[in-house]
Design an enzyme around this catalytic site. Structure first.
Site, mmCIF file in Angstrom:
data_model
loop_
_atom_site.group_PDB
_atom_site.id
_atom_site.type_symbol
_atom_site.label_atom_id
_atom_site.label_comp_id
_atom_site.label_asym_id
_atom_site.label_seq_id
_atom_site.Cartn_x
_atom_site.Cartn_y
_atom_site.Cartn_z
ATOM 1 N N LYS A 200 -13.288 -13.605 -3.192
ATOM 2 C CA LYS A 200 -14.305 -13.023 -2.322
ATOM 3 C C LYS A 200 -15.474 -14.002 -2.234
ATOM 4 O O LYS A 200 -16.176 -14.236 -3.219
ATOM 5 C CB LYS A 200 -14.776 -11.682 -2.877
ATOM 6 C CG LYS A 200 -15.874 -11.023 -2.068
ATOM 7 C CD LYS A 200 -15.371 -10.553 -0.711
ATOM 8 C CE LYS A 200 -14.572 -9.279 -0.832
ATOM 9 N NZ LYS A 200 -14.163 -8.754 0.505
ATOM 10 N N HIS B 77 -5.303 -4.650 2.855
ATOM 11 C CA HIS B 77 -6.680 -4.691 2.387
ATOM 12 C C HIS B 77 -6.892 -3.665 1.269
ATOM 13 O O HIS B 77 -6.142 -2.709 1.127
ATOM 14 C CB HIS B 77 -7.600 -4.379 3.579
ATOM 15 C CG HIS B 77 -9.008 -4.062 3.215
ATOM 16 N ND1 HIS B 77 -9.521 -2.773 3.216
ATOM 17 C CD2 HIS B 77 -10.035 -4.857 2.852
ATOM 18 C CE1 HIS B 77 -10.789 -2.801 2.873
ATOM 19 N NE2 HIS B 77 -11.125 -4.050 2.645
#
Length: 419
Positions: A189, A316
């Site tokens: 991330k 996701h």
């Protein structure tokens, strides 16, 4: 088999200080546990978001579903839409894209559909993946989901994962996660630090894990120019680059020149977004999520659309617990063209769990597909009660990564693109 009662229980569970382009995770993550009961004594489970707005919209449709046959899922979707009356949710934390009236229906409907499929499977003595066409794989690979993070929430003791704010910390985090869970691919991330630092972290991961596919997700923190620069720097290193820049048009501009595929869970998050994305070739890998694509059956339909247009498919993840992990695993097992390892936050939240232990586990980075009826999981009632009490006491009613960050850095602002 008729629905006689629906119980919604908002819960809160511990969340580490994970950094992203919107700020940092608060100490508590919110979810809602959905229980659907029937006149034949069979019940089913769903899990969904816990923000107050979504919770209130979910509560508003419950009365319209009482008395409905659990197999009448088309009618259920229609009733949810009618009860919502055009209400539109908000992406308060800014990480999941534009929400429309149509996609709000799908988000509210999803956990009720999952619970009904759980009931159907239990009644028929078959696992949910059999209701989706049957499993094409016996285990579902997931990826190591890495975050830049503080060593603990300010004022609290350091957590077990420790600090990761530089490439060395990211590599150490990856090593620990892979050792513990056996993951065969890695996602970072990004969107937290200047792109040069995140490029360095990816290169450090490549050196440490030469055989692991790598992904980078800055959550639309970059301009198109910055995105293209990073893409060129990481040519031959990334499996795909996820949401480097905002909007379908921006993604299309980057995709036209980037050497690797672009993925999204931000600019294409509803069926109504697909046409423009396909026309512009903005996205080459779509990250599905049954929580906002309308449940498991509609997510299977999404998979078929992706196959038709040659779009890769992955999955996701948001902060979640075992009911969602079970649903994700059944869906992935029954989706033939899901050709990338799925995302999951589960290792970050595994210290708290709302289902009975023993069903879900990671073996060599993958979750074996449950074969018992329904989702294959059952509620831990004591844990549910504790987490419901957490919800009451924690004082959080909506996720706010930016607001939490501003408590410690008043100058911080959410900005897209930032670089």
């Amino acid at each position: 088999m008729k629905i006689t009662e629906i119980v919604l229980t908002p819960i809160a569970f511990r969340d580490p200080p994970l950094l992203n382009s919107a700020g940092v995770h608060e100490p508590w993550a919110l979810r809602t546990i959905v229980e659907v009961h029937t006149d034949e004594g069979i019940s089913g489970l769903g899990e969904t978001y816990g923000d107050l707005g979504h919770l209130e919209r979910s509560r508003s449709v419950v009365d319209s579903l009482i008395g409905l046959d659990v197999f009448a899922l088309n009618e259920m979707h229609t009733r949810v839409a009618a009860a919502l009356g055009g209400a539109t949710g908000l992406d308060n934390h800014g990480l999941t894209g534009k929400i429309t009236a149509e996609s709000t229906v799908d988000r509210v409907y999803s956990p009720f559909e999952v619970a009904c499929l759980d009931i159907q499977g239990r009644a028929l003595g078959r696992p949910v993946h059999d209701l989706l066409g049957g499993a094409v794989r016996s285990s579902v690979p997931y990826s190591a989901y890495l975050f830049y993070k503080w060593d603990g929430h300010p004022g609290a003791e350091p957590d077990e994962w420790g600090e990761a704010i530089d490439p060395a910390g990211i590599v150490a985090q990856a090593a620990r996660m892979i050792e513990r869970y056996g993951f065969g691919s890695i996602k970072l991330k990004g969107g937290v630090f200047p792109p040069e630092q995140e490029i360095e972290a990816i290169r450090a991961l490549r050196e440490a894990f030469p055989d692991h596919p790598l992904r980078l997700d800055p959550n639309a923190a970059w301009s198109t120019a910055t995105s293209l620069k990073v893409a060129a720097e990481l040519d031959g290193v990334l499996e795909y680059l996820e949401d480097p820049t905002p909007e379908i048009s921006g993604m299309a501009e980057v995709a036209a020149k980037a050497p690797m595929p672009l993925a999204t869970n931000m600019c294409v998050v509803a069926f109504e977004h697909l046409k423009a994305s396909v026309e512009q070739d903005a996205v080459q890998v779509l990250l599905s999520d049954h929580h906002y694509w309308g449940g498991l059956q509609r997510s299977r339909q999404l998979g078929m659309i992706c196959q038709t247009f040659g779009i890769g498919l992955s999955m996701h993840s948001n902060s979640h617990l075992g009911i969602s992990l079970a649903a994700m695993t059944h869906l992935a097992a029954a989706t033939p063209n899901l050709n990338y390892a799925c995302d999951t936050h589960y290792p970050w939240n595994a210290a708290d769990e709302v289902v009975e232990p023993g069903v879900l586990s990671f073996v060599d980075g993958a979750v074996p597909v449950p074969v018992t009826p329904g989702l294959g999981v059952s509620l831990d009632r004591d844990a549910l009660a504790r987490m419901a009490e957490n919800y009451v006491r924690c004082g959080i009613i909506a996720r706010d990564d930016t607001g939490y960050m501003q408590k410690f850095d008043p100058s911080y602002e959410r900005k897209r693109p930032r670089w």
